[in-house]
Every structure is written in structure tokens, then in C-alpha cells.
Design a protein around this motif. Structure first.
Motif, PDB file in Angstrom:
ATOM      1  N   PRO A 177      43.975  31.507  36.009  1.00 58.93           N
ATOM      2  CA  PRO A 177      43.254  32.148  37.125  1.00 58.93           C
ATOM      3  C   PRO A 177      42.704  33.526  36.760  1.00 58.93           C
ATOM      4  O   PRO A 177      42.952  34.517  37.448  1.00 58.93           O
ATOM      5  N   VAL A 178      41.934  33.587  35.704  1.00 57.58           N
ATOM      6  CA  VAL A 178      41.365  34.857  35.245  1.00 57.58           C
ATOM      7  C   VAL A 178      40.346  35.371  36.269  1.00 57.58           C
ATOM      8  O   VAL A 178      39.469  34.628  36.722  1.00 57.58           O
ATOM      9  N   GLY A 179      40.480  36.634  36.635  1.00 59.18           N
ATOM     10  CA  GLY A 179      39.538  37.258  37.561  1.00 59.18           C
ATOM     11  C   GLY A 179      39.686  36.865  39.013  1.00 59.18           C
ATOM     12  O   GLY A 179      38.910  37.315  39.860  1.00 59.18           O
ATOM     13  N   GLN A 180      40.676  36.046  39.332  1.00 59.09           N
ATOM     14  CA  GLN A 180      40.837  35.585  40.709  1.00 59.09           C
ATOM     15  C   GLN A 180      41.479  36.629  41.611  1.00 59.09           C
ATOM     16  O   GLN A 180      41.461  36.502  42.835  1.00 59.09           O
ATOM     17  N   VAL A 181      42.061  37.659  41.001  1.00 58.96           N
ATOM     18  CA  VAL A 181      42.668  38.756  41.748  1.00 58.96           C
ATOM     19  C   VAL A 181      42.038  40.061  41.267  1.00 58.96           C
ATOM     20  O   VAL A 181      41.922  40.295  40.064  1.00 58.96           O
ATOM     21  N   LEU A 182      41.601  40.872  42.189  1.00 57.26           N
ATOM     22  CA  LEU A 182      41.088  42.207  41.870  1.00 57.26           C
ATOM     23  C   LEU A 182      41.407  43.137  43.030  1.00 57.26           C
ATOM     24  O   LEU A 182      41.030  42.876  44.176  1.00 57.26           O
ATOM     25  N   TYR A 183      42.149  44.184  42.728  1.00 65.23           N
ATOM     26  CA  TYR A 183      42.426  45.219  43.727  1.00 65.23           C
ATOM     27  C   TYR A 183      41.800  46.531  43.273  1.00 65.23           C
ATOM     28  O   TYR A 183      41.734  46.828  42.076  1.00 65.23           O
ATOM     29  N   ASP A 184      41.336  47.310  44.233  1.00 66.45           N
ATOM     30  CA  ASP A 184      40.820  48.648  43.961  1.00 66.45           C
ATOM     31  C   ASP A 184      41.085  49.510  45.185  1.00 66.45           C
ATOM     32  O   ASP A 184      41.057  49.021  46.320  1.00 66.45           O
ATOM     33  N   GLN A 185      41.343  50.779  44.951  1.00 67.35           N
ATOM     34  CA  GLN A 185      41.660  51.687  46.053  1.00 67.35           C
ATOM     35  C   GLN A 185      40.374  52.233  46.663  1.00 67.35           C
ATOM     36  O   GLN A 185      39.661  53.011  46.042  1.00 67.35           O
ATOM     37  N   VAL A 186      40.084  51.812  47.865  1.00 70.28           N
ATOM     38  CA  VAL A 186      38.896  52.279  48.565  1.00 70.28           C
ATOM     39  C   VAL A 186      39.215  53.588  49.282  1.00 70.28           C
ATOM     40  O   VAL A 186      40.363  53.841  49.667  1.00 70.28           O
ATOM     41  N   THR A 187      38.188  54.422  49.446  1.00 73.66           N
ATOM     42  CA  THR A 187      38.370  55.711  50.103  1.00 73.66           C
ATOM     43  C   THR A 187      37.257  55.920  51.129  1.00 73.66           C
ATOM     44  O   THR A 187      36.348  55.108  51.251  1.00 73.66           O
ATOM     45  N   HIS A 188      37.333  57.042  51.834  1.00 70.05           N
ATOM     46  CA  HIS A 188      36.260  57.466  52.734  1.00 70.05           C
ATOM     47  C   HIS A 188      35.797  58.837  52.265  1.00 70.05           C
ATOM     48  O   HIS A 188      36.612  59.745  52.068  1.00 70.05           O
ATOM     49  N   PHE A 189      34.489  59.012  52.078  1.00 71.90           N
ATOM     50  CA  PHE A 189      33.956  60.284  51.594  1.00 71.90           C
ATOM     51  C   PHE A 189      33.868  61.267  52.760  1.00 71.90           C
ATOM     52  O   PHE A 189      32.842  61.438  53.391  1.00 71.90           O
ATOM     53  N   GLY A 190      34.964  61.932  53.016  1.00 69.24           N
ATOM     54  CA  GLY A 190      35.053  62.893  54.110  1.00 69.24           C
ATOM     55  C   GLY A 190      36.328  62.645  54.901  1.00 69.24           C
ATOM     56  O   GLY A 190      37.056  61.692  54.616  1.00 69.24           O
TER      57      GLY A 190
ATOM     58  N   SER B 104      32.080  54.393  52.527  1.00 70.66           N
ATOM     59  CA  SER B 104      33.071  53.826  51.608  1.00 70.66           C
ATOM     60  C   SER B 104      32.810  54.360  50.206  1.00 70.66           C
ATOM     61  O   SER B 104      31.669  54.461  49.759  1.00 70.66           O
ATOM     62  N   TYR B 105      33.884  54.668  49.524  1.00 72.66           N
ATOM     63  CA  TYR B 105      33.780  55.285  48.198  1.00 72.66           C
ATOM     64  C   TYR B 105      34.979  54.787  47.410  1.00 72.66           C
ATOM     65  O   TYR B 105      35.919  54.220  47.977  1.00 72.66           O
ATOM     66  N   ASN B 106      34.963  54.940  46.097  1.00 73.79           N
ATOM     67  CA  ASN B 106      36.135  54.482  45.337  1.00 73.79           C
ATOM     68  C   ASN B 106      36.391  55.398  44.158  1.00 73.79           C
ATOM     69  O   ASN B 106      35.511  56.129  43.704  1.00 73.79           O
ATOM     70  N   PHE B 107      37.623  55.353  43.659  1.00 77.76           N
ATOM     71  CA  PHE B 107      38.033  56.164  42.517  1.00 77.76           C
ATOM     72  C   PHE B 107      38.177  55.321  41.248  1.00 77.76           C
ATOM     73  O   PHE B 107      38.866  55.695  40.317  1.00 77.76           O
ATOM     74  N   TYR B 108      37.581  54.169  41.215  1.00 75.28           N
ATOM     75  CA  TYR B 108      37.615  53.202  40.107  1.00 75.28           C
ATOM     76  C   TYR B 108      39.012  52.986  39.525  1.00 75.28           C
ATOM     77  O   TYR B 108      39.261  53.184  38.361  1.00 75.28           O
ATOM     78  N   HIS B 109      39.875  52.478  40.407  1.00 77.71           N
ATOM     79  CA  HIS B 109      41.250  52.151  40.038  1.00 77.71           C
ATOM     80  C   HIS B 109      41.438  50.630  40.070  1.00 77.71           C
ATOM     81  O   HIS B 109      42.167  50.091  40.884  1.00 77.71           O
ATOM     82  N   TYR B 110      40.773  49.938  39.173  1.00 75.51           N
ATOM     83  CA  TYR B 110      40.777  48.480  39.193  1.00 75.51           C
ATOM     84  C   TYR B 110      42.033  47.930  38.509  1.00 75.51           C
ATOM     85  O   TYR B 110      42.415  48.389  37.433  1.00 75.51           O
ATOM     86  N   ILE B 111      42.640  46.930  39.137  1.00 74.16           N
ATOM     87  CA  ILE B 111      43.818  46.287  38.539  1.00 74.16           C
ATOM     88  C   ILE B 111      43.813  44.792  38.868  1.00 74.16           C
ATOM     89  O   ILE B 111      43.072  44.328  39.736  1.00 74.16           O
ATOM     90  N   GLY B 112      44.674  44.040  38.164  1.00 75.98           N
ATOM     91  CA  GLY B 112      45.084  42.705  38.595  1.00 75.98           C
ATOM     92  C   GLY B 112      44.272  41.533  38.104  1.00 75.98           C
ATOM     93  O   GLY B 112      44.633  40.389  38.372  1.00 75.98           O
ATOM     94  N   THR B 113      43.177  41.741  37.381  1.00 77.52           N
ATOM     95  CA  THR B 113      42.296  40.633  37.012  1.00 77.52           C
ATOM     96  C   THR B 113      42.894  39.707  35.955  1.00 77.52           C
ATOM     97  O   THR B 113      42.439  38.584  35.785  1.00 77.52           O
ATOM     98  N   CYS B 114      43.915  40.205  35.250  1.00 76.47           N
ATOM     99  CA  CYS B 114      44.677  39.362  34.299  1.00 76.47           C
ATOM    100  C   CYS B 114      46.155  39.615  34.552  1.00 76.47           C
ATOM    101  O   CYS B 114      46.912  39.963  33.657  1.00 76.47           O
ATOM    102  N   LYS B 115      46.579  39.445  35.777  1.00 72.78           N
ATOM    103  CA  LYS B 115      47.881  39.950  36.208  1.00 72.78           C
ATOM    104  C   LYS B 115      49.056  39.312  35.471  1.00 72.78           C
ATOM    105  O   LYS B 115      49.012  38.168  35.041  1.00 72.78           O
ATOM    106  N   VAL B 116      50.102  40.120  35.345  1.00 71.82           N
ATOM    107  CA  VAL B 116      51.340  39.682  34.708  1.00 71.82           C
ATOM    108  C   VAL B 116      52.233  39.002  35.739  1.00 71.82           C
ATOM    109  O   VAL B 116      52.146  39.289  36.943  1.00 71.82           O
ATOM    110  N   GLY B 117      53.078  38.108  35.265  1.00 71.44           N
ATOM    111  CA  GLY B 117      54.020  37.455  36.160  1.00 71.44           C
ATOM    112  C   GLY B 117      54.916  36.493  35.414  1.00 71.44           C
ATOM    113  O   GLY B 117      54.610  36.088  34.278  1.00 71.44           O
TER     114      GLY B 117
END
Length: 616
Positions: free
Chosen positions: A331-344, A537-550
Motif C-alpha cells: 500500500p505505497v502512498g495510500q497514507v499521507l498525513y501533513d500538519q495543516v495550519t491557519h495563516f493568522g 489554509s497553510y502548511n509547514f511541509y511535515h509530510y509522513i506515512g507514505t511508506c509507513k512502518v508496522g
């Protein structure tokens, strides 16, 4: 005197090799020197291993994890290590923390964007949020804002359940003694930013007025407020490349580093399902190298899954759609998390000259910076000066775990005249003109609530089988309504801090301009902020999980607890793509911890094999 906004366009042009100086100012010579340095670096001949040259280890990607891993594996003089990086080397401008936003949308950035978002990024061109991703030796640590956070100790305990134990790895890296929870014998410089604006000082006091403790958020307790800790050394960027590669690049003969080389495929034997090397392109010529022991993907959470899929590792549906023969179903790429923010929210103040990004920089600042001073504005990490970690009233996290971070920046979209920051973030012109342009030439600051544990989950897939095409990336920002509600509480907390007695000493005043798309709503109501969250909506480019461990029982896992790709021999993934759940903080430090752990695993396995073979 010089305004940073006046040289932003010039700097961007210079970075792509155009020898054009738009204005006369103290920075002209710096950016010209950087451009000339880049051109010399590109044209300079670098030794490229002949086809089918064999290395013990091939590491794909010279980013946060790849640089550290190359350092650790090359400690063994018996092992030959090849590090392949698609981008170039850092130059003099990468060193200067204040201009970090200028590095986005340049050759040092892959310049990716999301797919059009259904629930977020409404204020961006085509509803696409920017996804910065480092393309240089040093990776994203060469273009980021240098904020160093370990996350919460409970994060590491949770990851143990997924099979990966990162305990005891954080302190090994650091060489700055900030508190008893830090170390001074590692290679990575972590320090408090010496320059502090007046606004930042009052913000920290205001957060304390609001009930937050003064803490070392990388220590025992994370909840509280602090000035930013950054990966800088004496006010200069301390990237993964500078920390782990530059000191050894030419002294360790068993380490070979090549730049401007884009890996396009992992070679996997279809019969034995064993990875035996990679193919890469350098100056439009394709080369092939072989690995004796392992091929290791450290290309980051956006590129590692792309390379796996290009090599036949992924879901049958994804691969069949682009015509790539499948070798292994994962399941490569089936999971992607990123921290979304608000500019202000954004606030004005009665200070003068405290807004950093558009603040005046003098020749004296420049001279002092190059003379070694870490106290000039140039050493400010793009204006991000303080962090507050808090637990909102609607949080479901344990009582000692924050769910919101508030990043305070002595800057705003208008502090550079609506140039580089707006462009880098992909904000529409009308958003800027109607909501922020009046702030030009006025002191102000921005608070950015960060959703630490987003519930919304995205995915990544191949656009086509062309290895030079960017992948399709859909973070699905704010698909889950509860993510909006948590950010709403973060906004309220930011306002509460700004209204404290300490902050009122500088007359911190909420900037009351409705953003386009939310004009019909009364400003500062919950409904207005819910609308604004989806627009800004804004982001800090904190991408994880696309090849997750388990563990082997986890059907969503791509790699094992040893970071080995399931079903493929002698292939590992070592970067943030393996991280299974979000940390309560930024992710650069986590990538380094993953690499440190991987180095231990690899050493143990192959040194044990060596002892067994020698003993025969």
C-alpha cells in the motif's frame, strides 16, 4: 538602508542563474556571488562511477536522513557508500536564516503543489497549497525555517507499538547544552536564536500571562512557551549536509557523493525480488550502479513512495493505471498525513522596526553577520521567533500532550510587500490586496496555529510512468470537521495571548479584515473563523506515512520494524515516509532519529554477518 522585500525578486532570478541585479543594495553582491557559485557548481566536472560500479550501500537522497545515514555507514572503512542527490550544493544564501522563504520556488525546491483541495486552500491559486520539498544536498533542512522540535515523549512510546523504538537517539545528535535534556557532544548544532525582536519578547511574556509555563519544549515537559530552538550554528543555518556531510566528504575515501543526479528506478530482480542497485540520470545520460549489501531510499515522504511505485512496488490498481508491471503488492502512498495550519490571526503593534522580514537591514548588519555575529536580524529564522504548545479545551490528547502549536512570527504577508511569501505559499493576489496589503510599512506579527494531530488523511500516486513527472499529492486537508474545530480553538488561544497585559504594552491589536470568501460573515465569530480556516489554509511541509512502518500484522504497513520493504530483499526506506503517526511538533528532528536508528540496525546486521563469515 535596505528592505528585504526590494531584493526578493532579484534573489529569485539569481537563483535560477540569471545574472541580473535589479537594485543597488548591500545584498546584491551576496546574491550575485550565490548565483555565480551555483553556476560554477553545475558546470564543474564531478566524477561519476562507471556503469555497474558496485558499492556496499547506495543511499538515494541527500536530505535530512540520507546525509546522517551516509555519515554513519561510512564510519566503517570496509564499506563503500554512494550518496546520490538530485539537487546541488548549498551556497552562501542558504546559510542566511532570514531569507529562508526566498529558497522556496527556486532550484533548491521541487516546487510541488497539492491537487485542488475540496475543503481547504480556498485562498490559493487553483485551490492548490504549495508543498515545499528540499532539492539540495541537505534536503529540506537546506530550505526550511530551521525550527527544531523533538515532539512529545509519548509519540516515541506509541511508535514502539508499531515496531520502531527511537528512545535514546535524540541527545546523541546535539552539540549545544540548552538544558539537562540536551547534549553537547554530537554534530548537530541546536541553539536559541540570539536575535530577538521586541514583539517576540512580549509574546513570550503574554503567553505566560495567559497561563503557559516557560519550558524547554524539547525537554521533559512540552506544554508551555519558549523562544525558538533552531538548527543554526552561531546564527548560520546548520543543515543536515553541513552537520554530517561537509566535515567528512573529502576525508573519507569510502564515501562518494554525487549531485545533480536524479534516480529514476530501483533495480529489483523479478525472480528473487532482490534490490541490486539503481538507475539515475546525470546531464541527460542514464547511469546504473549496483549495491552489494543494500539499496536505501532516503528521498523523503514524497519521493520515496514515488520511486517504489516507478520500480513496480505498490498497489496493482495504481501501477496498472500508468502501465508499470507490478513486482510486489504494497500500500505505497495510500497514507499521507501533513500538519495543516491557519495563516493568522495577524496583529498590529505600536513598535517601530520590529517586523523582521520586511524590516530594514543595514550594511552594518551584513558586516557583523559575516564577521561572526549571531545577533543580527539576518540570523533570525525567517522571523519565526517563539513557539507555544498547548492543549485546547476540546482536545482528546492525554493531559501532558499538546494538540496545538502556535508559531509566532514577527512578519506577515505584507512585511515583504506581498512578494516572496505570498508567491511561495501560492496565495491569490486578491487575498493579499483585500486582507493584508494595508499592513505594508506597519509593524505587525502573525500567529500560526498548527494542528499537531490531523485526523484528515491523504494519499499520493503516480501521475504517469515518466520518472520526471511530479507525483499527484492530495493531503485532503480539513476533510474532517474536527480538524477545523481544533484550529478554531487554536485561533482563540492566539487571540487570548495577544490580549494579555504584557502584549497590550505594545498595543497588540487584532487585524480586522475579512478575507475574500468570508465577507458575508461577522468578523471574529466562530463561523467567520471556520470560513477563514478553509481560505487561509497553510502548511509547514511535515509530510509522513507514505511508506509507513508496522508489524507484519498491519495491512497498511509498507516497511517492517527493521525498515525493510516488505517482500523485497536488501531494500530499506529511511526517512519520514515510514513514520506511522504525527509527532507533536516539527518533523526534521524525527527524520534524523529515523536515520540514527536505521544506522544501528544496518550496522548490527552486516557487522554480525562479517563476523560470521570471518569466523568460517
Amino acid at each position: 538602508m535596505l528592505k528585504i522585500g526590494s531584493f526578493i525578486l532579484s534573489s529569485a532570478l539569481l537563483f535560477i542563474g540569471l545574472q541580473v541585479i535589479v537594485t543597488e543594495n548591500p545584498f546584491d553582491s551576496v546574491f550575485k556571488r550565490a548565483a555565480e557559485e551555483d553556476q560554477r557548481d553545475k558546470k564543474k566536472y564531478q566524477y561519476v562511477p562507471p556503469n555497474n560500479t558496485i558499492f556496499d550501500f547506495i543511499i538515494v537522497g541527500g536530505g535530512s536522513a540520507g546525509c546522517l545515514l551516509a555519515n554513519r555507514l561510512s564510519e566503517n572503512p570496509r564499506w563503500s557508500v554512494l550518496l546520490i542527490e538530485a539537487g546541488g550544493n548549498e551556497n552562501i544564501v542558504h546559510d542566511m536564516p532570514i531569507v529562508a522563504p526566498n529558497l522556496q520556488k527556486t532550484e533548491s525546491d521541487w516546487q510541488y503543489q497539492t491537487t485542488p483541495q475540496e475543503n481547504a486552500c480556498f485562498g490559493m491559486r487553483d485551490r492548490k497549497c504549495s508543498l515545499p520539498h528540499g532539492r539540495a544536498l541537505g534536503g529540506t533542512t537546506s530550505i526550511n525555517f530551521m525550527t527544531f522540535t523533538r515532539g512529545n515523549r509519548r509519540n516515541i512510546n506509541i511508535w514502539v507499538e508499531f515496531g520502531i523504538d527511537l528512545n535514546n537517539f535524540f541527545m546523541n545528535l546535539e552539540d549545544e547544552y540548552l538544558s539537562p535534556f540536551h547534549n553537547r557532544t554530537g554534530e548537530l548544532s541546536v541553539e536559541f536564536v540570539e536575535f530577538r525582536s521586541k514583539i517576540a519578547k512580549y509574546f513570550v511574556k503574554g503567553a505566560q500571562d495567559a497561563g503557559l509555563k516557560s519550558v524547554d519544549y524539547n525537554g521533559y515537559s512540552q506544554l508551555g512557551v519558549s523562544f525558538a530552538q533552531a538548527t543554526t550554528r552561531n546564527g548560520h543555518r546548520a543543515s543536515s549536509s553541513k552537520s554530517f556531510i561537509e566535515p567528512i566528504r573529502y576525508s573519507r575515501k569510502n564515501l562518494h557523493v554525487i549531485n545533480y543526479s536524479t534516480v529514476i528506478k530501483i533495480n529489483i530482480d523479478p525472480k528473487t525480488l532482490t534490490a541490486y542497485g539503481v538507475e539515475y540520470v546525470y546531464r541527460d545520460i542514464m547511469y546504473s550502479v549496483r549495491s552489494r549489501k543494500e539499496t536505501i531510499l532516503s528521498a523523503g515522504a514524497l519521493h520515496s513512495p514515488q520511486l517504489l511505485m516507478l520500480s513496480g512496488v505498490g498497489t496493482g490498481e495504481d501501477l496498472e493505471r500508468v502501465g508499470i508491471p507490478q513486482l510486489v503488492e504494497l500500500p505505497v502512498g495510500q497514507v499521507l498525513y501533513d500538519q495543516v495550519t491557519h495563516f493568522g490571526p495577524v496583529f498590529t503593534t505600536n513598535t517601530t522596526g520590529s517586523t523582521l522580514f520586511g524590516n530594514t537591514i543595514t550594511q552594518k548588519d551584513l558586516d557583523q553577520y559575516f564577521a561572526g555575529s549571531a545577533a543580527t536580524r539576518i540570523s533570525s529564522t525567517a522571523g519565526f521567533e517563539a513557539l507555544a504548545f498547548l492543549r485546547t479545551r476540546n482536545s482528546r490528547t492525554p493531559t501532558d500532550v499538546p494538540n496545538i502549536e502556535i508559531a509566532m512570527g514577527a512578519f506577515g504577508l505584507a512585511s515583504d510587500g506581498g512578494t516572496v511569501f505570498k508567491t511561495a505559499a501560492n496565495f491569490r493576489d486578491d487575498i493579499y490586496q483585500k486582507a493584508f496589503s494595508e499592513l505594508e510599512n506597519r509593524d505587525h506579527f502573525t500567529t500560526i496555529p498548527v494542528l499537531l494531530y490531523p485526523k484528515s488523511k491523504g494519499s499520493l500516486w503516480l501521475r504517469d510512468r515518466n520518472p520526471f513527472s511530479p507525483p499527484e499529492i492530495n493531503p485532503n486537508y480539513l476533510k474532517e470537521q474536527e480538524d477545523v474545530e481544533f484550529l478554531l480553538e487554536g485561533i482563540k488561544e492566539a487571540i487570548r495571548i495577544a490580549e494579555t497585559p504584557s502584549m497590550q504594552k505594545i498595543n497588540a491589536t487584532l487585524w480586522k479584515r475579512n478575507v475574500p470568501g468570508c465577507e458575508h460573515l461577522k468578523f471574529r465569530t466562530d463561523e467567520y473563523w471556520r470560513c477563514s480556516i478553509r481560505v487561509l489554509s497553510y502548511n509547514f511541509y511535515h509530510y509522513i506515512g507514505t511508506c509507513k512502518v508496522g508489524p507484519h500484522t498491519d495491512p497498511t504497513a509498507v516497511v517492517s520494524p527493521e525498515l525493510k520493504v516488505r517482500g523485497v530483499r536488501r531494500l530499506r526506506v529511511v526517512d519520514n515516509s515510514v513514520v506511522p503517526t504525527m509527532p507533536a511538533g516539527h518533523t526534521a528532528a524525527i527524520a534524523l532519529m529515523i536515520a540514527e536508528k536505521a544506522a544501528d540496525l544496518i550496522k548490527q546486521e552486516w557487522e554480525q554477518n562479517y563476523k560470521i563469515n570471518v569466523g568460517k
